[in-house]
Design a protein around this motif. Structure first.
Motif, PDB file in Angstrom:
ATOM      1  N   ASP A   4       2.426  16.133   5.524  1.00 63.84           N
ATOM      2  CA  ASP A   4       3.237  16.988   4.547  1.00 63.84           C
ATOM      3  C   ASP A   4       3.180  16.582   3.117  1.00 63.84           C
ATOM      4  OD1 ASP A   4       4.797  14.917   4.387  1.00 63.84           O
ATOM      5  OD2 ASP A   4       6.725  16.062   5.002  1.00 63.84           O
ATOM      6  N   GLY A   5       2.360  15.470   2.623  1.00 63.23           N
ATOM      7  CA  GLY A   5       2.095  15.149   1.217  1.00 63.23           C
ATOM      8  C   GLY A   5       3.343  14.064   0.722  1.00 63.23           C
ATOM      9  N   THR A   6       4.289  13.910   1.600  1.00 55.70           N
ATOM     10  CA  THR A   6       5.317  12.904   1.082  1.00 55.70           C
ATOM     11  C   THR A   6       4.529  11.291   1.442  1.00 55.70           C
ATOM     12  OG1 THR A   6       6.013  12.642   3.415  1.00 55.70           O
ATOM     13  CG2 THR A   6       7.180  14.170   1.666  1.00 55.70           C
ATOM     14  N   THR A   7       5.075  10.398   0.593  1.00 52.25           N
ATOM     15  CA  THR A   7       4.315   9.157   0.278  1.00 52.25           C
ATOM     16  C   THR A   7       5.600   8.046   0.637  1.00 52.25           C
ATOM     17  OG1 THR A   7       4.344   8.943  -1.908  1.00 52.25           O
ATOM     18  CG2 THR A   7       2.444   9.753  -0.855  1.00 52.25           C
ATOM     19  N   TYR A   8       5.179   7.086   1.009  1.00 53.53           N
ATOM     20  CA  TYR A   8       6.211   5.768   0.956  1.00 53.53           C
ATOM     21  C   TYR A   8       5.243   4.445   0.775  1.00 53.53           C
ATOM     22  CZ  TYR A   8       5.404   5.037   5.895  1.00 53.53           C
ATOM     23  OH  TYR A   8       4.571   4.658   7.308  1.00 53.53           O
ATOM     24  N   ARG A   9       5.956   3.657   0.260  1.00 51.30           N
ATOM     25  CA  ARG A   9       5.103   2.241   0.076  1.00 51.30           C
ATOM     26  C   ARG A   9       5.689   1.303   0.910  1.00 51.30           C
ATOM     27  NH1 ARG A   9       4.255  -0.695  -5.430  1.00 51.30           N
ATOM     28  NH2 ARG A   9       4.500  -2.995  -4.887  1.00 51.30           N
ATOM     29  N   THR A  10       4.874   0.465   1.643  1.00 51.95           N
ATOM     30  CA  THR A  10       4.873  -0.488   2.394  1.00 51.95           C
ATOM     31  C   THR A  10       3.988  -1.725   2.269  1.00 51.95           C
ATOM     32  OG1 THR A  10       5.443  -0.902   4.973  1.00 51.95           O
ATOM     33  CG2 THR A  10       3.544   0.501   4.409  1.00 51.95           C
ATOM     34  N   ARG A  11       4.380  -2.690   3.254  1.00 56.36           N
ATOM     35  CA  ARG A  11       3.581  -3.801   2.973  1.00 56.36           C
ATOM     36  C   ARG A  11       2.429  -3.677   4.453  1.00 56.36           C
ATOM     37  NH1 ARG A  11       4.656  -8.288  -0.046  1.00 56.36           N
ATOM     38  NH2 ARG A  11       3.754  -9.882   1.549  1.00 56.36           N
ATOM     39  N   SER A  12       1.262  -4.207   4.065  1.00 52.99           N
ATOM     40  CA  SER A  12       0.201  -4.039   5.131  1.00 52.99           C
ATOM     41  C   SER A  12      -1.171  -5.144   4.976  1.00 52.99           C
ATOM     42  CB  SER A  12      -0.241  -2.589   5.274  1.00 52.99           C
ATOM     43  OG  SER A  12      -1.303  -2.386   6.187  1.00 52.99           O
TER      44      SER A  12
ATOM     45  N   ILE B  46       0.891  -1.255  -0.128  1.00 53.85           N
ATOM     46  CA  ILE B  46      -0.011   0.056  -0.171  1.00 53.85           C
ATOM     47  C   ILE B  46       0.826   1.337  -0.089  1.00 53.85           C
ATOM     48  CG2 ILE B  46      -2.010  -1.051   1.333  1.00 53.85           C
ATOM     49  CD1 ILE B  46      -0.951   0.464   3.734  1.00 53.85           C
ATOM     50  N   GLU B  47       0.349   2.340  -0.119  1.00 52.62           N
ATOM     51  CA  GLU B  47       1.011   3.442  -0.156  1.00 52.62           C
ATOM     52  C   GLU B  47       0.695   4.184   0.890  1.00 52.62           C
ATOM     53  OE1 GLU B  47       0.596   7.248  -3.098  1.00 52.62           O
ATOM     54  OE2 GLU B  47       1.918   5.797  -3.987  1.00 52.62           O
ATOM     55  N   VAL B  48       1.318   4.928   2.077  1.00 52.11           N
ATOM     56  CA  VAL B  48       1.235   5.870   2.922  1.00 52.11           C
ATOM     57  C   VAL B  48       1.350   7.291   2.512  1.00 52.11           C
ATOM     58  CG1 VAL B  48       1.691   6.108   5.546  1.00 52.11           C
ATOM     59  CG2 VAL B  48       1.666   3.565   4.473  1.00 52.11           C
ATOM     60  N   ARG B  49       0.468   8.081   2.811  1.00 51.80           N
ATOM     61  CA  ARG B  49       0.621   9.672   2.719  1.00 51.80           C
ATOM     62  C   ARG B  49       0.620  10.275   4.071  1.00 51.80           C
ATOM     63  NH1 ARG B  49      -4.039  11.434   0.566  1.00 51.80           N
ATOM     64  NH2 ARG B  49      -3.854  10.304  -1.091  1.00 51.80           N
ATOM     65  N   LEU B  50       1.872  10.691   4.109  1.00 47.41           N
ATOM     66  CA  LEU B  50       1.978  11.718   5.459  1.00 47.41           C
ATOM     67  C   LEU B  50       1.346  13.038   5.487  1.00 47.41           C
ATOM     68  CD1 LEU B  50       5.853  10.922   6.061  1.00 47.41           C
ATOM     69  CD2 LEU B  50       3.817   9.674   7.080  1.00 47.41           C
TER      70      LEU B  50
ATOM     71  N   GLY C  53      -6.738  -2.217   3.637  1.00 49.10           N
ATOM     72  CA  GLY C  53      -7.255  -2.122   2.462  1.00 49.10           C
ATOM     73  C   GLY C  53      -6.918  -3.292   1.502  1.00 49.10           C
ATOM     74  N   ALA C  54      -6.846  -2.822   0.042  1.00 51.04           N
ATOM     75  CA  ALA C  54      -6.532  -3.752  -0.794  1.00 51.04           C
ATOM     76  C   ALA C  54      -5.184  -3.317  -1.505  1.00 51.04           C
ATOM     77  CB  ALA C  54      -7.620  -3.920  -1.923  1.00 51.04           C
ATOM     78  N   GLU C  55      -4.479  -4.120  -2.577  1.00 48.59           N
ATOM     79  CA  GLU C  55      -3.449  -4.155  -3.106  1.00 48.59           C
ATOM     80  C   GLU C  55      -3.406  -2.605  -3.734  1.00 48.59           C
ATOM     81  OE1 GLU C  55       0.384  -4.463  -4.769  1.00 48.59           O
ATOM     82  OE2 GLU C  55      -0.716  -6.188  -3.481  1.00 48.59           O
ATOM     83  N   GLY C  56      -2.428  -1.660  -3.714  1.00 47.36           N
ATOM     84  CA  GLY C  56      -2.515  -0.506  -4.103  1.00 47.36           C
ATOM     85  C   GLY C  56      -3.179   0.704  -3.423  1.00 47.36           C
ATOM     86  N   ALA C  57      -3.837   0.421  -2.308  1.00 43.13           N
ATOM     87  CA  ALA C  57      -4.605   1.440  -1.492  1.00 43.13           C
ATOM     88  C   ALA C  57      -3.803   2.425  -0.868  1.00 43.13           C
ATOM     89  CB  ALA C  57      -5.621   0.702  -0.440  1.00 43.13           C
ATOM     90  N   THR C  58      -4.408   3.548  -0.678  1.00 43.43           N
ATOM     91  CA  THR C  58      -3.686   4.648   0.030  1.00 43.43           C
ATOM     92  C   THR C  58      -4.263   5.102   1.525  1.00 43.43           C
ATOM     93  OG1 THR C  58      -3.148   5.795  -1.973  1.00 43.43           O
ATOM     94  CG2 THR C  58      -2.850   7.176  -0.289  1.00 43.43           C
ATOM     95  N   LEU C  59      -2.983   5.103   2.436  1.00 43.76           N
ATOM     96  CA  LEU C  59      -3.592   5.299   3.756  1.00 43.76           C
ATOM     97  C   LEU C  59      -3.211   6.976   4.007  1.00 43.76           C
ATOM     98  CD1 LEU C  59      -4.398   4.478   6.715  1.00 43.76           C
ATOM     99  CD2 LEU C  59      -2.131   3.435   7.023  1.00 43.76           C
ATOM    100  N   ALA C  60      -3.884   7.531   4.452  1.00 48.98           N
ATOM    101  CA  ALA C  60      -3.572   8.965   4.572  1.00 48.98           C
ATOM    102  C   ALA C  60      -3.686   9.119   6.002  1.00 48.98           C
ATOM    103  CB  ALA C  60      -4.594  10.025   3.920  1.00 48.98           C
ATOM    104  N   LEU C  61      -2.598   9.641   6.564  1.00 53.67           N
ATOM    105  CA  LEU C  61      -2.206   9.860   8.091  1.00 53.67           C
ATOM    106  C   LEU C  61      -2.903  11.099   8.344  1.00 53.67           C
ATOM    107  CD1 LEU C  61       1.108   8.151   8.529  1.00 53.67           C
ATOM    108  CD2 LEU C  61      -1.002   6.943   8.852  1.00 53.67           C
ATOM    109  N   GLU C  62      -3.351  11.238   9.596  1.00 55.06           N
ATOM    110  CA  GLU C  62      -4.000  12.610  10.117  1.00 55.06           C
ATOM    111  C   GLU C  62      -2.833  13.111  11.089  1.00 55.06           C
ATOM    112  OE1 GLU C  62      -7.485  12.068  12.065  1.00 55.06           O
ATOM    113  OE2 GLU C  62      -8.602  11.351  10.062  1.00 55.06           O
TER     114      GLU C  62
END
Length: 73
Positions: free
Chosen positions: A18-26, A12-16, A29-38
């Motif tokens: 400040d807008g930066t993102t990184y890819r990790t396993r989790s 999945i992709e994790v969005r911080l 969601g589903a493959e390719g989902a984006t998790l936006a952190l508050e």
């Protein structure tokens, strides 16, 4: 391992904040989902060492400080 009892572990992709993102396993969601952190380590005072602010609602902080001013607060 038994089949069918383990959650799907995928990228999945994790969005911080400040807008930066990184890819990790989790399992989120589903493959390719984006998790936006508050709240994340780049912005939260617990990780950045930022100053804590006291909210003085109705003079409560002032009243507390006045009551205990002789104790060295």
């Amino acid at each position: 391992m038994k089949d069918g009892i383990h959650p799907d572990y995928h990228f999945i992709e994790v969005r911080l904040t400040d807008g930066t993102t990184y890819r990790t396993r989790s399992t989120y969601g589903a493959e390719g989902a984006t998790l936006a952190l508050e709240i994340d380590p780049s912005a939260h005072p617990a990780w950045t060492g930022g100053a804590h602010k006291l909210m003085d609602t109705g003079g409560r902080v002032s009243k507390f400080k006045k009551k205990y001013e002789g104790l060295g607060f």
